[in-house]
Design an enzyme around this catalytic site. Structure first.
Site, PDB file in Angstrom:
ATOM      1  N   PRO A 248     -30.020 -32.889  23.678  1.00 16.75           N
ATOM      2  CA  PRO A 248     -31.160 -32.230  24.321  1.00 16.75           C
ATOM      3  C   PRO A 248     -32.054 -33.145  25.147  1.00 16.75           C
ATOM      4  O   PRO A 248     -32.314 -34.289  24.759  1.00 16.75           O
ATOM      5  CB  PRO A 248     -31.947 -31.630  23.143  1.00 16.75           C
ATOM      6  CG  PRO A 248     -31.460 -32.349  21.937  1.00 16.75           C
ATOM      7  CD  PRO A 248     -30.046 -32.741  22.215  1.00 16.75           C
ATOM      8  N   ASN A 249     -32.483 -32.619  26.263  1.00 15.82           N
ATOM      9  CA  ASN A 249     -33.431 -33.254  27.195  1.00 15.82           C
ATOM     10  C   ASN A 249     -32.840 -34.413  27.991  1.00 15.82           C
ATOM     11  O   ASN A 249     -33.521 -34.984  28.847  1.00 15.82           O
ATOM     12  CB  ASN A 249     -34.701 -33.719  26.460  1.00 15.82           C
ATOM     13  CG  ASN A 249     -35.431 -32.568  25.819  1.00 15.82           C
ATOM     14  OD1 ASN A 249     -35.704 -31.571  26.488  1.00 15.82           O
ATOM     15  ND2 ASN A 249     -35.732 -32.671  24.538  1.00 15.82           N
TER      16      ASN A 249
ATOM     17  N   ARG B 167     -37.772 -38.111  32.997  1.00 15.96           N
ATOM     18  CA  ARG B 167     -38.365 -37.956  31.666  1.00 15.96           C
ATOM     19  C   ARG B 167     -38.819 -39.310  31.132  1.00 15.96           C
ATOM     20  O   ARG B 167     -38.009 -40.207  30.938  1.00 15.96           O
ATOM     21  CB  ARG B 167     -37.273 -37.400  30.763  1.00 15.96           C
ATOM     22  CG  ARG B 167     -37.631 -37.343  29.327  1.00 15.96           C
ATOM     23  CD  ARG B 167     -36.379 -37.078  28.498  1.00 15.96           C
ATOM     24  NE  ARG B 167     -36.764 -36.981  27.114  1.00 15.96           N
ATOM     25  CZ  ARG B 167     -35.970 -37.214  26.102  1.00 15.96           C
ATOM     26  NH1 ARG B 167     -34.723 -37.559  26.299  1.00 15.96           N
ATOM     27  NH2 ARG B 167     -36.415 -37.110  24.880  1.00 15.96           N
TER      28      ARG B 167
ATOM     29  N   TYR C 150     -37.073 -44.304  28.925  1.00 19.93           N
ATOM     30  CA  TYR C 150     -35.651 -43.996  29.127  1.00 19.93           C
ATOM     31  C   TYR C 150     -35.086 -44.504  30.452  1.00 19.93           C
ATOM     32  O   TYR C 150     -33.894 -44.349  30.704  1.00 19.93           O
ATOM     33  CB  TYR C 150     -35.432 -42.481  29.011  1.00 19.93           C
ATOM     34  CG  TYR C 150     -35.816 -41.954  27.646  1.00 19.93           C
ATOM     35  CD1 TYR C 150     -35.134 -42.376  26.506  1.00 19.93           C
ATOM     36  CD2 TYR C 150     -36.878 -41.063  27.481  1.00 19.93           C
ATOM     37  CE1 TYR C 150     -35.493 -41.919  25.247  1.00 19.93           C
ATOM     38  CE2 TYR C 150     -37.233 -40.589  26.231  1.00 19.93           C
ATOM     39  CZ  TYR C 150     -36.543 -41.025  25.116  1.00 19.93           C
ATOM     40  OH  TYR C 150     -36.894 -40.570  23.871  1.00 19.93           O
TER      41      TYR C 150
ATOM     42  N   ASN D 189     -24.687 -39.081  22.372  1.00 21.07           N
ATOM     43  CA  ASN D 189     -26.119 -39.338  22.227  1.00 21.07           C
ATOM     44  C   ASN D 189     -26.715 -38.027  21.716  1.00 21.07           C
ATOM     45  O   ASN D 189     -26.970 -37.116  22.514  1.00 21.07           O
ATOM     46  CB  ASN D 189     -26.756 -39.749  23.556  1.00 21.07           C
ATOM     47  CG  ASN D 189     -28.237 -40.096  23.385  1.00 21.07           C
ATOM     48  OD1 ASN D 189     -28.832 -39.787  22.346  1.00 21.07           O
ATOM     49  ND2 ASN D 189     -28.834 -40.729  24.384  1.00 21.07           N
TER      50      ASN D 189
ATOM     51  N   ALA E  25     -32.731 -36.035  20.163  1.00 18.93           N
ATOM     52  CA  ALA E  25     -33.642 -35.731  19.050  1.00 18.93           C
ATOM     53  C   ALA E  25     -32.888 -35.269  17.797  1.00 18.93           C
ATOM     54  O   ALA E  25     -33.360 -35.483  16.669  1.00 18.93           O
ATOM     55  CB  ALA E  25     -34.649 -34.676  19.484  1.00 18.93           C
TER      56      ALA E  25
ATOM     57  N   GLU F 213     -22.154 -43.695  18.464  1.00 22.57           N
ATOM     58  CA  GLU F 213     -23.473 -43.111  18.753  1.00 22.57           C
ATOM     59  C   GLU F 213     -24.203 -43.996  19.763  1.00 22.57           C
ATOM     60  O   GLU F 213     -24.181 -45.212  19.649  1.00 22.57           O
ATOM     61  CB  GLU F 213     -24.285 -43.013  17.457  1.00 22.57           C
ATOM     62  CG  GLU F 213     -25.644 -42.373  17.669  1.00 22.57           C
ATOM     63  CD  GLU F 213     -26.376 -42.106  16.360  1.00 22.57           C
ATOM     64  OE1 GLU F 213     -25.810 -41.420  15.489  1.00 22.57           O
ATOM     65  OE2 GLU F 213     -27.496 -42.613  16.205  1.00 22.57           O
TER      66      GLU F 213
ATOM     67  N   HIS G 231     -27.828 -44.631  22.164  1.00 24.76           N
ATOM     68  CA  HIS G 231     -29.218 -44.342  22.534  1.00 24.76           C
ATOM     69  C   HIS G 231     -29.637 -45.252  23.670  1.00 24.76           C
ATOM     70  O   HIS G 231     -29.300 -46.437  23.671  1.00 24.76           O
ATOM     71  CB  HIS G 231     -30.162 -44.555  21.340  1.00 24.76           C
ATOM     72  CG  HIS G 231     -29.824 -43.660  20.203  1.00 24.76           C
ATOM     73  ND1 HIS G 231     -30.122 -42.324  20.214  1.00 24.76           N
ATOM     74  CD2 HIS G 231     -29.162 -43.900  19.056  1.00 24.76           C
ATOM     75  CE1 HIS G 231     -29.657 -41.777  19.105  1.00 24.76           C
ATOM     76  NE2 HIS G 231     -29.059 -42.703  18.390  1.00 24.76           N
TER      77      HIS G 231
ATOM     78  N   ARG H  70     -39.194 -47.859  17.637  1.00 20.63           N
ATOM     79  CA  ARG H  70     -40.065 -46.748  18.050  1.00 20.63           C
ATOM     80  C   ARG H  70     -40.748 -46.103  16.832  1.00 20.63           C
ATOM     81  O   ARG H  70     -40.879 -46.722  15.799  1.00 20.63           O
ATOM     82  CB  ARG H  70     -39.235 -45.757  18.866  1.00 20.63           C
ATOM     83  CG  ARG H  70     -38.657 -46.414  20.141  1.00 20.63           C
ATOM     84  CD  ARG H  70     -37.977 -45.417  21.031  1.00 20.63           C
ATOM     85  NE  ARG H  70     -38.903 -44.388  21.461  1.00 20.63           N
ATOM     86  CZ  ARG H  70     -38.520 -43.246  22.038  1.00 20.63           C
ATOM     87  NH1 ARG H  70     -37.241 -43.017  22.250  1.00 20.63           N
ATOM     88  NH2 ARG H  70     -39.418 -42.350  22.411  1.00 20.63           N
TER      89      ARG H  70
HETATM   90  C1  DQA Z   1     -32.715 -41.005  22.438  1.00 20.31           C
HETATM   91  C2  DQA Z   1     -33.727 -41.365  21.350  1.00 20.31           C
HETATM   92  C3  DQA Z   1     -34.202 -40.127  20.612  1.00 20.31           C
HETATM   93  O1  DQA Z   1     -35.156 -40.471  19.624  1.00 20.31           O
HETATM   94  C4  DQA Z   1     -34.851 -39.141  21.574  1.00 20.31           C
HETATM   95  O2  DQA Z   1     -35.206 -37.952  20.905  1.00 20.31           O
HETATM   96  C5  DQA Z   1     -34.016 -38.860  22.768  1.00 20.31           C
HETATM   97  C6  DQA Z   1     -33.261 -39.945  23.392  1.00 20.31           C
HETATM   98  C7  DQA Z   1     -32.310 -42.225  23.294  1.00 20.31           C
HETATM   99  O3  DQA Z   1     -31.292 -42.140  23.965  1.00 20.31           O
HETATM  100  O4  DQA Z   1     -33.032 -43.228  23.324  1.00 20.31           O
HETATM  101  O5  DQA Z   1     -34.037 -37.754  23.303  1.00 20.31           O
HETATM  102  O6  DQA Z   1     -31.531 -40.518  21.819  1.00 20.31           O
END
Ligand code: DQA
Length: 148
Positions: free
Chosen positions: A10-11, A18, A23, A74, A77, A98, A100, A107
């Site tokens: 998501p997002n 964003r 990011y 990835n 959230a 995984e 990020h 964080r």
């Molecule tokens: C994320 C880290 C997560 O905590 C966050 O909710 C994201 C992006 C990252 O790629 O740094 O949406 O997965």
């Protein structure tokens, strides 16, 4: 031909716009282009999807059983909340990496726990857009190791 599946949670469709301080300024489209170039060079087939929906991600992982050699995900959230995605990865039997962009361990406290990392081969966190090319290199190594 070996096959890699990439799932963006998501997002991540908003990357570049964003919270760029966290990011980065690279768009998801650019990251995907780069992954496609790497896959072409490595002669690996790549499928890339993005979803904002937990159940859809669970379905995609479920459908990928026996169809892919490696999964790069990835979970965004959902990393911190989704037992369903963790269970789907564990059930899939696919070697999973995984990813990020940010270093989740540097964080907020709620981001410092990944429910999915323990069922993955490993995690790459904190290298911005480059986290994905590092994950691709890791996936290549896993695929090569499987061939032996
Ligand atoms: C994320 C880290 C997560 O905590 C966050 O909710 C994201 C992006 C990252 O790629 O740094 O949406 O997965």
């Amino acid at each position: 031909m070996k096959k890699i599946l990439v799932i963006h949670g998501p997002n991540l469709d908003l990357l570049g716009r964003r919270e760029p301080k966290i990011y980065g300024k690279v768009s998801l489209e650019k990251i995907n282009q780069e992954l496609k170039v790497l896959a072409k060079k490595a002669k690996i087939a790549i499928t890339i999807v993005q979803s904002n929906h937990e159940g859809e991600i669970v379905d995609i992982i479920g459908d990928s059983r026996n169809k892919f050699d490696c999964l790069i995900i990835n979970p965004a959230a959902y990393t911190h909340t989704s037992v369903a995605i963790r269970d789907a990865i564990a059930a899939s039997g696919i070697k999973t990496i995984e990813v990020h962009l940010s270093n989740i361990y540097a964080r907020e406290e709620f981001r410092q726990t990944s429910l999915s990392a323990p069922v993955c081969v490993g995690q790459i966190s904190g290298f911005g857009a480059q986290s994905y090319s590092l994950a691709f290199a890791a996936a290549q190594s896993l695929i090569a190791a499987k061939k032996k």
